[in-house]
Design a protein around this motif. Sequence first.
Motif, PDB file in Angstrom:
ATOM      1  N   GLY A 189      82.794  60.593   1.923  1.00 25.26           N
ATOM      2  CA  GLY A 189      82.503  59.469   1.044  1.00 25.26           C
ATOM      3  C   GLY A 189      82.526  59.816  -0.432  1.00 25.26           C
ATOM      4  O   GLY A 189      82.058  59.035  -1.261  1.00 25.26           O
ATOM      5  N   SER A 190      83.075  60.969  -0.773  1.00 27.09           N
ATOM      6  CA  SER A 190      83.141  61.395  -2.173  1.00 27.09           C
ATOM      7  C   SER A 190      84.036  60.467  -2.991  1.00 27.09           C
ATOM      8  O   SER A 190      85.002  59.904  -2.459  1.00 27.09           O
ATOM      9  N   PRO A 191      83.751  60.318  -4.299  1.00 28.90           N
ATOM     10  CA  PRO A 191      84.670  59.552  -5.168  1.00 28.90           C
ATOM     11  C   PRO A 191      86.078  60.136  -5.194  1.00 28.90           C
ATOM     12  O   PRO A 191      87.026  59.437  -5.565  1.00 28.90           O
ATOM     13  N   LEU A 192      86.221  61.403  -4.801  1.00 25.34           N
ATOM     14  CA  LEU A 192      87.543  62.025  -4.786  1.00 25.34           C
ATOM     15  C   LEU A 192      88.422  61.504  -3.650  1.00 25.34           C
ATOM     16  O   LEU A 192      89.639  61.692  -3.688  1.00 25.34           O
ATOM     17  N   ASP A 193      87.819  60.879  -2.644  1.00 26.20           N
ATOM     18  CA  ASP A 193      88.616  60.392  -1.509  1.00 26.20           C
ATOM     19  C   ASP A 193      89.695  59.419  -1.974  1.00 26.20           C
ATOM     20  O   ASP A 193      90.880  59.565  -1.651  1.00 26.20           O
ATOM     21  N   ALA A 194      89.279  58.404  -2.744  1.00 24.00           N
ATOM     22  CA  ALA A 194      90.242  57.404  -3.212  1.00 24.00           C
ATOM     23  C   ALA A 194      91.237  58.029  -4.184  1.00 24.00           C
ATOM     24  O   ALA A 194      92.430  57.690  -4.176  1.00 24.00           O
ATOM     25  N   LEU A 195      90.769  58.955  -5.014  1.00 26.96           N
ATOM     26  CA  LEU A 195      91.646  59.608  -5.987  1.00 26.96           C
ATOM     27  C   LEU A 195      92.715  60.439  -5.285  1.00 26.96           C
ATOM     28  O   LEU A 195      93.889  60.407  -5.657  1.00 26.96           O
ATOM     29  N   CYS A 196      92.316  61.191  -4.260  1.00 26.48           N
ATOM     30  CA  CYS A 196      93.280  62.010  -3.516  1.00 26.48           C
ATOM     31  C   CYS A 196      94.281  61.139  -2.768  1.00 26.48           C
ATOM     32  O   CYS A 196      95.466  61.481  -2.682  1.00 26.48           O
ATOM     33  N   LEU A 201      95.519  59.756 -13.727  1.00 20.63           N
ATOM     34  CA  LEU A 201      94.427  59.961 -12.780  1.00 20.63           C
ATOM     35  C   LEU A 201      93.263  60.595 -13.533  1.00 20.63           C
ATOM     36  O   LEU A 201      93.449  61.564 -14.271  1.00 20.63           O
ATOM     37  N   ALA A 202      92.067  60.049 -13.351  1.00 18.98           N
ATOM     38  CA  ALA A 202      90.873  60.567 -14.033  1.00 18.98           C
ATOM     39  C   ALA A 202      90.017  61.341 -13.036  1.00 18.98           C
ATOM     40  O   ALA A 202      89.553  60.789 -12.034  1.00 18.98           O
ATOM     41  N   MET A 203      89.819  62.641 -13.310  1.00 17.55           N
ATOM     42  CA  MET A 203      88.999  63.483 -12.447  1.00 17.55           C
ATOM     43  C   MET A 203      87.528  63.329 -12.853  1.00 17.55           C
ATOM     44  O   MET A 203      87.162  63.627 -13.989  1.00 17.55           O
ATOM     45  N   PRO A 204      86.667  62.859 -11.955  1.00 19.69           N
ATOM     46  CA  PRO A 204      85.261  62.659 -12.325  1.00 19.69           C
ATOM     47  C   PRO A 204      84.532  63.993 -12.475  1.00 19.69           C
ATOM     48  O   PRO A 204      84.813  64.950 -11.748  1.00 19.69           O
ATOM     49  N   PRO A 205      83.596  64.096 -13.427  1.00 17.11           N
ATOM     50  CA  PRO A 205      82.819  65.333 -13.565  1.00 17.11           C
ATOM     51  C   PRO A 205      81.889  65.520 -12.373  1.00 17.11           C
ATOM     52  O   PRO A 205      81.596  64.579 -11.628  1.00 17.11           O
ATOM     53  N   LEU A 206      81.398  66.723 -12.215  1.00 15.41           N
ATOM     54  CA  LEU A 206      80.569  67.051 -11.053  1.00 15.41           C
ATOM     55  C   LEU A 206      79.279  66.251 -11.029  1.00 15.41           C
ATOM     56  O   LEU A 206      78.779  65.907  -9.956  1.00 15.41           O
ATOM     57  N   ARG A 207      78.739  65.937 -12.212  1.00 13.04           N
ATOM     58  CA  ARG A 207      77.474  65.195 -12.250  1.00 13.04           C
ATOM     59  C   ARG A 207      77.625  63.772 -11.720  1.00 13.04           C
ATOM     60  O   ARG A 207      76.633  63.142 -11.349  1.00 13.04           O
ATOM     61  N   GLU A 208      78.863  63.252 -11.689  1.00 15.86           N
ATOM     62  CA  GLU A 208      79.090  61.906 -11.168  1.00 15.86           C
ATOM     63  C   GLU A 208      79.395  61.911  -9.677  1.00 15.86           C
ATOM     64  O   GLU A 208      79.603  60.841  -9.098  1.00 15.86           O
ATOM     65  N   ARG A 209      79.434  63.073  -9.071  1.00 19.14           N
ATOM     66  CA  ARG A 209      79.619  63.178  -7.618  1.00 19.14           C
ATOM     67  C   ARG A 209      78.693  64.257  -7.075  1.00 19.14           C
ATOM     68  O   ARG A 209      79.138  65.285  -6.564  1.00 19.14           O
ATOM     69  N   PRO A 210      77.374  64.020  -7.193  1.00 26.76           N
ATOM     70  CA  PRO A 210      76.400  65.046  -6.790  1.00 26.76           C
ATOM     71  C   PRO A 210      76.508  65.440  -5.325  1.00 26.76           C
ATOM     72  O   PRO A 210      76.153  66.565  -4.958  1.00 26.76           O
ATOM     73  N   GLY A 211      77.016  64.541  -4.503  1.00 28.42           N
ATOM     74  CA  GLY A 211      77.149  64.880  -3.090  1.00 28.42           C
ATOM     75  C   GLY A 211      78.142  65.998  -2.843  1.00 28.42           C
ATOM     76  O   GLY A 211      78.107  66.661  -1.794  1.00 28.42           O
ATOM     77  N   ASP A 212      79.056  66.223  -3.805  1.00 25.68           N
ATOM     78  CA  ASP A 212      80.059  67.285  -3.644  1.00 25.68           C
ATOM     79  C   ASP A 212      79.543  68.658  -4.047  1.00 25.68           C
ATOM     80  O   ASP A 212      80.202  69.665  -3.757  1.00 25.68           O
TER      81      ASP A 212
END
Length: 480
Positions: free
Chosen positions: A166-173, A328-339
Amino acid sequence: MTATVLLVDDEVRSLDAMRRTLEEDFEVLTATGADEAREQMARREVHVILCDQRMPGTTGVEFLREARERWPDAVRIVISGYTDSEDIIAGINEAGIWQYILKPWVPDHLLQTVKSAAEARTLQHGLARLDMELRSGPGPLRARGQAGLAQARSAFDFERIVRAEGSPLDALCAMAERIARHDLSVLLLGESGTGKELMARAIHYASPRSAGPFVVENCAAIPDTLLESELFGHKRGAFTGAVDDHIGLFQRAHGGTVFLDEIGETSPAFQVKLLRVLQEGELRPVGSTRAIPVDVRVIAATHRDLEADVRSGRFREDLYYRIAGVTLAMPPLRERPGDIVPIAQQLLADVAAELGLPPARFDDDARAVLMGYPWPGNIRELRNEIARALALGDGSTVQAGAFSRKLLQGHTGAHAEQMNGHALPATGTLAERLDAIEAMVLREALLRHRWNKTQAAKELGLSRVGLRAKLQRFGLEDKS
């Protein structure tokens, strides 16, 4: 892949004889002069050039000298009579002639020479590609051939980008994987250390260019004058210290991908030169007057707001739209704490292997500290902290006390004001702020001493009873 050989000779009978000798083993192109040869090479990739020395207008050495500059990957062979040997020997270095064949040539010798040339070209190309991959960071292409390519595609697959469910990276990838199939330029935006290069590699190895090189250049790491030479190459004598011809990264990456990191740091003067290369599909090495065609995909990255830089005139608008085919915008780590924890666990395994240490794990406090820190340096900072903790640790379990003080405090200057090295909450009454500081100092001391209350109380100048009272007051976990 069958090698392509270009035969250049103004004598048609000799040209036909060479073609018949080679056509069973190679794809053979023919040209009766330099002009026709240039047309052939503009349309097709040629691996070996076999050129007669004596031709009207342009000699073999002269044409091969030009070919060395415009098509440096092709292996160059010249055919001549004994009377031309002095001219050829004098031009071997300048024209980069691999070998010359004396007339009258023998079919078996001709065939074996061209086979050796094709093998040399394949080896040279493979070594150059390996060099580029190693320069771009450690990768699995040490294993050559199709096995190595399959290994690379697996290692840099989008599914191998570590993240939680469920990471924000899923949609980005998912978007990046669709984009990868099309030969579009890509602009990756995001703070330093967010994994932009890893995303660029995944795009390359999911693309039709995956069999080609992946080359990385950090545009902020070297000045413009050297950056132009590094990317586009230079001719011998183009500037002080240019003692040899240098093939640029764009030319070496022909058929592959060039990743230009921190492109926002380049000057307007360099941006003009880069734009010309991207628009025309050809480059001119520094000090050269001849254009060299290149076929590369460009993936660029920056931590800057390029749209704002375009508005201010710092970055060229036409170059921006050239490189930003897809953004494509890579979110910082603080915006995806679950990762954070999955990435940290992968880094822990990687760093332990690099340091020659046995596998390790985080204890609960260490995981809590990792989750409580905003990571302004993103994954790069996370890796550094894990390496430090492993180096200072004394067992297979990484405990919170092995982390640096800033992690134990759980705050940085970007998220809180600083007072005497301690984090000061930005809101609340004076009493509430002082309580927050006191609780932070207590927790930090306990973590560093691995919840040994006697040692923590001694450091803080408290009795054990006094420390326990404060822990109860602030609701800190009692691990006695």
